[in-house]
Scaffold this motif. Structure first.
Motif, short mmCIF file in Angstrom:
data_model
loop_
_atom_site.label_atom_id
_atom_site.label_comp_id
_atom_site.label_asym_id
_atom_site.label_seq_id
_atom_site.Cartn_x
_atom_site.Cartn_y
_atom_site.Cartn_z
N GLY A 1 0.79 -1.24 0.00
CA GLY A 1 0.00 0.00 0.00
C GLY A 1 0.81 1.28 0.00
O GLY A 1 0.37 2.31 -0.52
N ASP B 1 -7.20 -1.44 9.04
CA ASP B 1 -6.64 -2.51 8.19
C ASP B 1 -7.42 -2.59 6.87
O ASP B 1 -6.83 -2.76 5.81
CB ASP B 1 -6.71 -3.87 8.92
CG ASP B 1 -5.52 -4.08 9.86
OD1 ASP B 1 -4.58 -3.27 9.82
OD2 ASP B 1 -5.54 -5.06 10.61
N VAL C 1 -7.18 -10.15 4.19
CA VAL C 1 -7.98 -9.91 5.41
C VAL C 1 -7.15 -9.11 6.42
O VAL C 1 -5.92 -9.11 6.35
CB VAL C 1 -8.44 -11.24 6.06
CG1 VAL C 1 -9.43 -11.98 5.19
CG2 VAL C 1 -7.25 -12.12 6.41
N THR D 1 1.05 -7.48 3.13
CA THR D 1 1.06 -8.15 1.82
C THR D 1 2.23 -9.13 1.67
O THR D 1 2.18 -10.00 0.82
CB THR D 1 1.06 -7.11 0.67
OG1 THR D 1 2.02 -6.09 0.96
CG2 THR D 1 -0.31 -6.48 0.53
P1 UTP Z 1 1.28 -3.32 3.34
O1 UTP Z 1 1.44 -4.74 2.99
O2 UTP Z 1 1.65 -2.30 2.34
O3 UTP Z 1 1.97 -3.07 4.74
O4 UTP Z 1 -0.23 -3.10 3.77
P2 UTP Z 1 3.29 -2.27 5.12
O5 UTP Z 1 3.75 -2.76 6.45
O6 UTP Z 1 3.04 -0.82 4.94
O7 UTP Z 1 4.25 -2.86 4.02
P3 UTP Z 1 5.68 -2.39 3.50
O8 UTP Z 1 6.35 -1.66 4.63
O9 UTP Z 1 5.36 -1.54 2.28
O10 UTP Z 1 6.30 -3.71 3.15
C1 UTP Z 1 -0.69 -1.84 4.27
C2 UTP Z 1 -1.60 -2.04 5.44
O11 UTP Z 1 -2.82 -2.69 5.02
C3 UTP Z 1 -3.28 -3.62 5.98
C4 UTP Z 1 -2.33 -3.51 7.17
O12 UTP Z 1 -2.88 -2.52 8.04
C5 UTP Z 1 -1.06 -2.98 6.53
O13 UTP Z 1 -0.24 -2.30 7.44
N1 UTP Z 1 -3.34 -4.99 5.40
C6 UTP Z 1 -2.68 -5.28 4.23
C7 UTP Z 1 -4.10 -5.98 6.00
O14 UTP Z 1 -4.71 -5.75 7.08
N2 UTP Z 1 -4.19 -7.21 5.43
C8 UTP Z 1 -3.56 -7.52 4.26
O15 UTP Z 1 -3.69 -8.67 3.76
C9 UTP Z 1 -2.77 -6.54 3.67
#
Ligand code: UTP
Length: 228
Positions: A46, A68, A117, A122
């Motif tokens: 994200g 989330d 979920v 990711t």
């Molecule tokens: P990200 O996977 O981008 O998390 O998802 P991150 O920790 O910011 O990743 P990096 O640092 O780019 O690797 C963003 C947010 O979306 C929610 C979580 O809140 C996560 O922090 N999310 C994402 C979920 O709850 N479930 C998922 O399957 C994916």
């Protein structure tokens, strides 16, 4: 039969807010080219967009579950953007679960998706997709070029790993979490990769030749995390 590969691409790599169009064009072209040789599922993070929504939602009093869900929405939006660049090779109707991604994956397409979920990131979704697909490796296209024993910006003597075991990656991530930093790979993703014997390749996602080598299983400059 083509080898199956899952890529976890960070939102900060895909849409950092600079040269996004040129980077995504180059990424889609590279994925199109390697898809002649490997069957790929790409899971998008994200990045800034997720952070904007989760922070604003937090200020508005959102629950953890709601925040989330906002994050997941942002990851799916990023996935749709990459699917647009992939054209006929992919669909902007992104799968909602790892199992659905595996079902839709085929030698002639590239499945692009975001989160699933609440409660993980990711990276964990990428490990789940690799498990459902029977993929041999997950490539983590991230904003660092390798795994280090410590943050190299703070500690110039930090050790850079070119190869490590999954348990060693687990200890580095545990240390990072203890220090409250965002982790190089989601701990749940590490657990799944260990259980399933899936290798993890950590590479600089903005370096497309490097990402290409990782997808094809060729030598990389980043870190090769071996699951056994
Ligand atoms: P990200 O996977 O981008 O998390 O998802 P991150 O920790 O910011 O990743 P990096 O640092 O780019 O690797 C963003 C947010 O979306 C929610 C979580 O809140 C996560 O922090 N999310 C994402 C979920 O709850 N479930 C998922 O399957 C994916």
């Amino acid at each position: 039969m083509k080898e199956k590969v899952v890529v976890s691409i960070g939102g900060s790599v895909l849409v950092p807010g600079r040269d996004d169009t040129a980077y995504i064009r180059g990424l889609a072209d590279m994925i199109g080219e390697v898809s002649d040789e490997v069957q790929a599922v790409v899971v998008c993070g994200g990045g800034k967009i997720a952070r904007y929504y989760t922070e604003t939602g937090g200020e508005l009093g959102g629950s953890t579950f709601q925040l989330d869900m906002l994050g997941i929405g942002a990851t799916r939006l990023n996935a749709q953007l990459l699917a647009v660049a992939l054209g006929g090779l992919s669909s902007t109707d992104v799968p909602l679960t790892a199992e659905e991604a595996a079902e839709r994956s085929a030698p002639h397409n590239v499945v692009v998706m975001g989160g699933t979920v609440p409660g993980h990131t990711t990276d964990a979704v990428a490990a789940m997709a690799a498990r459902a697909l029977g993929a041999a490796r997950v490539v983590n296209a991230t904003s660092v070029d390798a795994v280090y024993s410590d943050d190299p910006r703070k500690d110039p003597s930090a050790k850079r790993f070119s190869r490590m075991t999954i348990d060693e990656l687990g200890s580095v991530v545990y240390k990072e979490h203890g220090a409250g930093r965002s982790s190089v790979f989601d701990p749940l993703g590490i657990k799944i990769a260990k259980e399933e014997g899936i290798d993890i390749l950590i590479v600089d996602g903005r370096n497309l030749p490097e990402l290409r080598n990782a997808m094809l299983g060729k030598g990389i400059e980043g870190t090769y995390v071996s699951s056994r």
